[in-house]
Scaffold this motif. Structure first.
Motif, mmCIF file in Angstrom:
data_model
loop_
_atom_site.group_PDB
_atom_site.id
_atom_site.type_symbol
_atom_site.label_atom_id
_atom_site.label_comp_id
_atom_site.label_asym_id
_atom_site.label_seq_id
_atom_site.Cartn_x
_atom_site.Cartn_y
_atom_site.Cartn_z
ATOM 1 N N LYS A 21 0.857 -1.186 0.000
ATOM 2 C CA LYS A 21 0.000 0.000 0.000
ATOM 3 C C LYS A 21 0.900 1.245 0.000
ATOM 4 C CE LYS A 21 -3.736 -2.532 0.399
ATOM 5 N NZ LYS A 21 -3.107 -3.845 0.264
ATOM 6 N N PRO A 22 0.628 2.206 -0.888
ATOM 7 C CA PRO A 22 -0.434 2.197 -1.901
ATOM 8 C C PRO A 22 -0.170 1.146 -2.980
ATOM 9 C CG PRO A 22 1.042 4.032 -2.280
ATOM 10 C CD PRO A 22 1.463 3.420 -0.981
ATOM 11 N N MET A 23 -1.234 0.774 -3.684
ATOM 12 C CA MET A 23 -1.141 -0.234 -4.729
ATOM 13 C C MET A 23 -0.165 0.222 -5.808
ATOM 14 S SD MET A 23 -2.598 -3.228 -5.801
ATOM 15 C CE MET A 23 -4.312 -3.355 -5.263
ATOM 16 N N PRO A 24 0.835 -0.611 -6.150
ATOM 17 C CA PRO A 24 1.774 -0.224 -7.207
ATOM 18 C C PRO A 24 1.083 -0.154 -8.566
ATOM 19 C CG PRO A 24 2.107 -2.509 -6.556
ATOM 20 C CD PRO A 24 1.132 -1.933 -5.591
ATOM 21 N N SER A 25 1.712 0.548 -9.489
ATOM 22 C CA SER A 25 1.168 0.673 -10.842
ATOM 23 C C SER A 25 1.148 -0.684 -11.535
ATOM 24 C CB SER A 25 2.025 1.646 -11.659
ATOM 25 O OG SER A 25 1.620 1.658 -13.010
ATOM 26 N N CYS A 26 0.001 -1.025 -12.086
ATOM 27 C CA CYS A 26 -0.171 -2.308 -12.787
ATOM 28 C C CYS A 26 -0.729 -2.044 -14.178
ATOM 29 C CB CYS A 26 -1.106 -3.225 -12.001
ATOM 30 S SG CYS A 26 -0.564 -3.601 -10.323
ATOM 31 N N GLU A 27 -0.044 -1.219 -14.942
ATOM 32 C CA GLU A 27 -0.563 -0.794 -16.234
ATOM 33 C C GLU A 27 -0.759 -1.973 -17.178
ATOM 34 O OE1 GLU A 27 -2.129 1.253 -19.303
ATOM 35 O OE2 GLU A 27 -1.874 1.905 -17.238
ATOM 36 N N ARG A 28 0.244 -2.847 -17.278
ATOM 37 C CA ARG A 28 0.154 -3.986 -18.197
ATOM 38 C C ARG A 28 0.133 -5.277 -17.390
ATOM 39 N NH1 ARG A 28 0.497 -3.360 -23.357
ATOM 40 N NH2 ARG A 28 1.225 -5.505 -23.655
ATOM 41 N N ALA A 29 -0.979 -6.004 -17.502
ATOM 42 C CA ALA A 29 -1.174 -7.227 -16.720
ATOM 43 C C ALA A 29 -1.291 -8.427 -17.643
ATOM 44 C CB ALA A 29 -2.423 -7.112 -15.855
ATOM 45 N N LEU A 30 -0.841 -9.576 -17.142
ATOM 46 C CA LEU A 30 -0.943 -10.846 -17.863
ATOM 47 C C LEU A 30 -1.697 -11.834 -16.991
ATOM 48 C CD1 LEU A 30 -0.116 -12.900 -20.122
ATOM 49 C CD2 LEU A 30 1.969 -13.311 -18.779
#
Length: 204
Positions: A34-43
């Motif tokens: 926390k805070p939630m890290p950036s997860c722009e591209r997910a698989l």
């Protein structure tokens, strides 16, 4: 290994969707920093009928999700399901792919997900190495999966079709993940029947 007809019906049941979204998702997100890290591209590896996509969007805030499965029928069903929704397939990509030979470049994704898929993969160790390869440095791998005791028993063998050799328990999964290049951030073990792991790719 593909799901048998019984398991395909099971994973499509509304109760499975409810459990994934209202029980499993909060447990998984509670493991994230926390805070939630950036997860722009997910698989998502093993997308099935596409319910994991909703979980990843709503709970992890991914900008773009690449969903893969070894079963072309399930990939087509997931794509059709999302095409019928108001938001359509914007920000989504679908592909038939083997988890042990992912058709992606090195360091392509911020985060990867295994929602009870790796216990279906005969060479799960190779699949973990592939996840390390396609994740960016410091990228996260979110795992929830079933262990040897849950799938290598008479009842499970009668109902499902899972590989019975080279299966794993919680500690064996963690060991292989560490050897592949992950740092274990948090983990949960439910009586060596199932578990959850948050791992991060270590900079080397």
């Amino acid at each position: 290994m593909k799901l048998n007809p019984f398991e395909k019906k099971l994973v499509q049941h509304p109760l499975r969707f409810w459990l994934q979204n209202h029980v499993e998702a909060p447990l998984l997100t509670s493991m994230m920093p926390k805070p939630m890290p950036s997860c722009e591209r997910a698989l998502e590896i093993g997308c099935g009928f596409g319910n994991g996509i909703q979980l990843i969007r709503e709970h992890f805030g991914a900008g773009h999700i690449t969903a893969v499965d070894i079963d072309a029928e399930m990939v087509a069903a997931a794509q059709s399901r999302w095409q019928a929704r108001p938001q359509g397939v914007k920000g989504l990509s679908f592909s038939v792919a083997d988890a042990t030979l992912l058709p992606f470049a090195n360091s392509e994704f911020d985060i990867a997900f295994d929602f009870a898929v790796f216990h279906h993969i005969p060479d799960w160790q190779a699949a973990i190495k592939e996840v390390v390869r396609v994740l960016k440095p410091n990228g996260y791998f979110v795992v929830e999966d079933l262990y040897r005791a849950a799938i290598c028993n008479p009842l499970s063998r009668r109902l499902f079709e899972h590989p019975q050799q080279n299966r794993f328990n919680h500690s064996e999964l963690l060991t292989v993940m560490r050897q592949a290049g992950f740092e274990i951030v948090r983990d949960r073990n439910a009586f060596n029947l199932a578990g959850m792991v948050l791992a991060q790719k270590v900079l080397r």
